[in-house]
Design a protein around this motif. Structure first.
Motif, PDB file in Angstrom:
ATOM      1  N   LYS A 141       0.806  -1.212   0.000  1.00  0.00           N
ATOM      2  CA  LYS A 141       0.000   0.000   0.000  1.00  0.00           C
ATOM      3  C   LYS A 141       0.845   1.270   0.000  1.00  0.00           C
ATOM      4  CE  LYS A 141      -3.936  -2.051   2.466  1.00  0.00           C
ATOM      5  NZ  LYS A 141      -4.782  -1.953   3.679  1.00  0.00           N
ATOM      6  N   ASN A 142       2.159   1.106   0.110  1.00  0.00           N
ATOM      7  CA  ASN A 142       3.078   2.250   0.211  1.00  0.00           C
ATOM      8  C   ASN A 142       2.714   3.149   1.390  1.00  0.00           C
ATOM      9  OD1 ASN A 142       4.668   1.520  -1.966  1.00  0.00           O
ATOM     10  ND2 ASN A 142       3.479   2.699  -3.431  1.00  0.00           N
ATOM     11  N   THR A 143       2.347   2.533   2.524  1.00  0.00           N
ATOM     12  CA  THR A 143       1.939   3.312   3.688  1.00  0.00           C
ATOM     13  C   THR A 143       2.769   2.951   4.913  1.00  0.00           C
ATOM     14  OG1 THR A 143       0.231   1.694   4.306  1.00  0.00           O
ATOM     15  CG2 THR A 143      -0.441   3.543   2.906  1.00  0.00           C
ATOM     16  N   VAL A 144       2.853   3.920   5.822  1.00  0.00           N
ATOM     17  CA  VAL A 144       3.425   3.704   7.150  1.00  0.00           C
ATOM     18  C   VAL A 144       2.371   4.187   8.140  1.00  0.00           C
ATOM     19  CG1 VAL A 144       5.330   4.190   8.722  1.00  0.00           C
ATOM     20  CG2 VAL A 144       5.734   4.174   6.249  1.00  0.00           C
ATOM     21  N   SER A 145       1.975   3.295   9.065  1.00  0.00           N
ATOM     22  CA  SER A 145       0.902   3.621  10.006  1.00  0.00           C
ATOM     23  C   SER A 145       1.394   3.493  11.440  1.00  0.00           C
ATOM     24  CB  SER A 145      -0.297   2.681   9.806  1.00  0.00           C
ATOM     25  OG  SER A 145      -0.787   2.759   8.481  1.00  0.00           O
ATOM     26  N   SER A 146       0.947   4.420  12.287  1.00  0.00           N
ATOM     27  CA  SER A 146       1.269   4.396  13.707  1.00  0.00           C
ATOM     28  C   SER A 146       0.108   5.032  14.451  1.00  0.00           C
ATOM     29  CB  SER A 146       2.562   5.171  13.970  1.00  0.00           C
ATOM     30  OG  SER A 146       2.333   6.569  13.975  1.00  0.00           O
ATOM     31  N   PRO A 147       0.132   5.044  15.789  1.00  0.00           N
ATOM     32  CA  PRO A 147      -0.945   5.708  16.527  1.00  0.00           C
ATOM     33  C   PRO A 147      -1.100   7.186  16.164  1.00  0.00           C
ATOM     34  CG  PRO A 147       0.287   4.271  17.984  1.00  0.00           C
ATOM     35  CD  PRO A 147       1.027   4.295  16.684  1.00  0.00           C
ATOM     36  N   LEU A 204       7.932  11.258   7.027  1.00  0.00           N
ATOM     37  CA  LEU A 204       7.771  10.542   8.289  1.00  0.00           C
ATOM     38  C   LEU A 204       7.636  11.478   9.490  1.00  0.00           C
ATOM     39  CD1 LEU A 204      10.405   7.686   7.790  1.00  0.00           C
ATOM     40  CD2 LEU A 204       7.916   7.503   7.553  1.00  0.00           C
ATOM     41  N   GLU A 205       7.830  12.764   9.262  1.00  0.00           N
ATOM     42  CA  GLU A 205       7.807  13.736  10.362  1.00  0.00           C
ATOM     43  C   GLU A 205       6.498  13.735  11.148  1.00  0.00           C
ATOM     44  OE1 GLU A 205       8.858  18.472  11.079  1.00  0.00           O
ATOM     45  OE2 GLU A 205       9.066  17.565   9.090  1.00  0.00           O
ATOM     46  N   PRO A 206       5.313  13.665  10.500  1.00  0.00           N
ATOM     47  CA  PRO A 206       4.063  13.662  11.272  1.00  0.00           C
ATOM     48  C   PRO A 206       3.939  12.470  12.227  1.00  0.00           C
ATOM     49  CG  PRO A 206       3.631  14.177   8.975  1.00  0.00           C
ATOM     50  CD  PRO A 206       5.047  13.718   9.052  1.00  0.00           C
ATOM     51  N   LEU A 207       4.673  11.390  11.944  1.00  0.00           N
ATOM     52  CA  LEU A 207       4.619  10.212  12.803  1.00  0.00           C
ATOM     53  C   LEU A 207       5.712  10.237  13.868  1.00  0.00           C
ATOM     54  CD1 LEU A 207       4.029   7.422  10.103  1.00  0.00           C
ATOM     55  CD2 LEU A 207       2.349   8.857  11.276  1.00  0.00           C
ATOM     56  N   GLY A 208       6.541  11.286  13.840  1.00  0.00           N
ATOM     57  CA  GLY A 208       7.640  11.375  14.786  1.00  0.00           C
ATOM     58  C   GLY A 208       8.769  10.415  14.492  1.00  0.00           C
ATOM     59  N   LEU A 209       8.877   9.976  13.238  1.00  0.00           N
ATOM     60  CA  LEU A 209       9.883   8.984  12.865  1.00  0.00           C
ATOM     61  C   LEU A 209      11.023   9.564  12.031  1.00  0.00           C
ATOM     62  CD1 LEU A 209       7.512   6.021  11.912  1.00  0.00           C
ATOM     63  CD2 LEU A 209       8.927   6.205  13.969  1.00  0.00           C
ATOM     64  N   ASP A 210      10.956  10.849  11.731  1.00  0.00           N
ATOM     65  CA  ASP A 210      11.966  11.439  10.855  1.00  0.00           C
ATOM     66  C   ASP A 210      13.366  11.339  11.446  1.00  0.00           C
ATOM     67  OD1 ASP A 210      10.551  13.245  12.637  1.00  0.00           O
ATOM     68  OD2 ASP A 210      11.930  14.792  11.943  1.00  0.00           O
ATOM     69  N   ALA A 211      13.482  11.556  12.775  1.00  0.00           N
ATOM     70  CA  ALA A 211      14.796  11.502  13.413  1.00  0.00           C
ATOM     71  C   ALA A 211      15.280  10.079  13.622  1.00  0.00           C
ATOM     72  CB  ALA A 211      14.751  12.238  14.752  1.00  0.00           C
ATOM     73  N   CYS A 212      14.427   9.100  13.342  1.00  0.00           N
ATOM     74  CA  CYS A 212      14.790   7.698  13.543  1.00  0.00           C
ATOM     75  C   CYS A 212      15.560   7.117  12.370  1.00  0.00           C
ATOM     76  CB  CYS A 212      13.543   6.865  13.814  1.00  0.00           C
ATOM     77  SG  CYS A 212      12.637   7.404  15.281  1.00  0.00           S
ATOM     78  N   ILE A 213      15.698   7.901  11.302  1.00  0.00           N
ATOM     79  CA  ILE A 213      16.605   7.526  10.210  1.00  0.00           C
ATOM     80  C   ILE A 213      17.828   8.420  10.332  1.00  0.00           C
ATOM     81  CG2 ILE A 213      16.953   7.432   7.715  1.00  0.00           C
ATOM     82  CD1 ILE A 213      14.014   6.867   7.380  1.00  0.00           C
ATOM     83  N   GLU A 214      18.908   7.853  10.785  1.00  0.00           N
ATOM     84  CA  GLU A 214      20.112   8.616  11.071  1.00  0.00           C
ATOM     85  C   GLU A 214      21.132   8.476   9.948  1.00  0.00           C
ATOM     86  OE1 GLU A 214      21.751   7.439  14.802  1.00  0.00           O
ATOM     87  OE2 GLU A 214      20.096   8.279  15.967  1.00  0.00           O
ATOM     88  N   THR A 215      21.873   9.551   9.733  1.00  0.00           N
ATOM     89  CA  THR A 215      22.993   9.528   8.795  1.00  0.00           C
ATOM     90  C   THR A 215      24.250   9.153   9.554  1.00  0.00           C
ATOM     91  OG1 THR A 215      21.992  11.274   7.454  1.00  0.00           O
ATOM     92  CG2 THR A 215      24.353  10.885   7.158  1.00  0.00           C
ATOM     93  N   ARG A 216      24.983   8.188   9.047  1.00  0.00           N
ATOM     94  CA  ARG A 216      26.278   7.854   9.593  1.00  0.00           C
ATOM     95  C   ARG A 216      27.326   8.323   8.571  1.00  0.00           C
ATOM     96  NH1 ARG A 216      25.396   4.370  13.991  1.00  0.00           N
ATOM     97  NH2 ARG A 216      23.469   5.224  14.881  1.00  0.00           N
TER      98      ARG A 216
END
Length: 229
Positions: A141-147, A204-216
């Protein structure tokens, strides 16, 4: 482990390709009778066929046409001739991609990975759902779902996220991501990869997940796991 049928009459090249692909856990099989290619193909039932255009008895175009008439298996053509018409003919007959000899082995691997990922990972009737930090990643579905809600990603953004979440907690190198996306013209350089990862983070920012992808820096990206921020 994927089974690959390599229709190549150059014994030295066949041996090199088989040895190199074994390092990527691909099982490569050859042809014993170049007059009975279809029969050997049917007996093996490979997940991918690689066909050299210049072959004894019948050329690669013949076997591409013949196999395509019986199967939807992905086909990758090889040619030592610098003729644009070879590529045009290959695609016209139903090949999925084309590589000109001599080639860098990394290019061949990238093409193989892209074909197999596209055909077998994204056309399955039951694509795998992945969970990540309380969110559900659903490729079909090309979706990411969270609360917090649901966001819709583009196909390319989902491709990137799925690779990262599949290896969550581990660094995925930039080179590996570019190779996996080689067949998509939007991903042909290091700079465009950076741009598209940033777009994914924004989504992903509205789900609060944007910072969970980190650059190394100097390595790649990582989808962090719970408790690692």
């Amino acid at each position: 482990m994927f089974n690959i049928l390599l229709i190549e009459d150059d014994a030295a090249l066949f041996g090199e390709i088989r040895q190199r692909l074994a390092q990527w856990s691909y099982q490569v099989h050859g042809i014993t009778d170049f007059g009975r290619v279809l029969e050997e193909f049917a007996a093996l039932k490979p997940e991918l066929v690689i066909i050299d255009i210049q072959l004894p008895q019948y050329d690669g175009f013949h076997w591409c046409r013949t196999i395509r008439a019986h199967s939807k298996v992905p086909i990758l053509m090889l040619s030592s001739r610098d003729h644009p018409s070879d590529m045009v003919m290959s695609m016209t007959l139903g090949a999925d991609d084309y590589v000109q000899k001599p080639f860098h082995f990394e290019v061949l691997v990238a093409k193989i990975q892209a074909i197999l990922r596209r055909v077998y990972n994204y056309t399955s009737d039951r694509p795998e759902l992945r969970t990540w930090r309380g969110a559900t990643v659903e490729p079909v579905k090309n979706t990411v779902s969270s609360p917090q809600g649901t966001v819709l990603l583009t196909k390319n953004e989902m491709f990137l996220l799925n690779i990262l979440v599949e290896h969550k907690g581990q660094i995925v190198t930039r080179e590996a991501m570019i190779q996996a996306l080689w067949d998509n013209e939007d991903f042909v350089s290091d700079n465009t990869l950076t741009v598209n990862v940033n777009r994914l983070r924004k989504k992903l920012e509205p789900l609060g997940l944007d910072a969970c992808i980190e650059t190394r820096v100097g390595q790649g990206y990582i989808a962090t796991e719970e408790g690692t921020l």
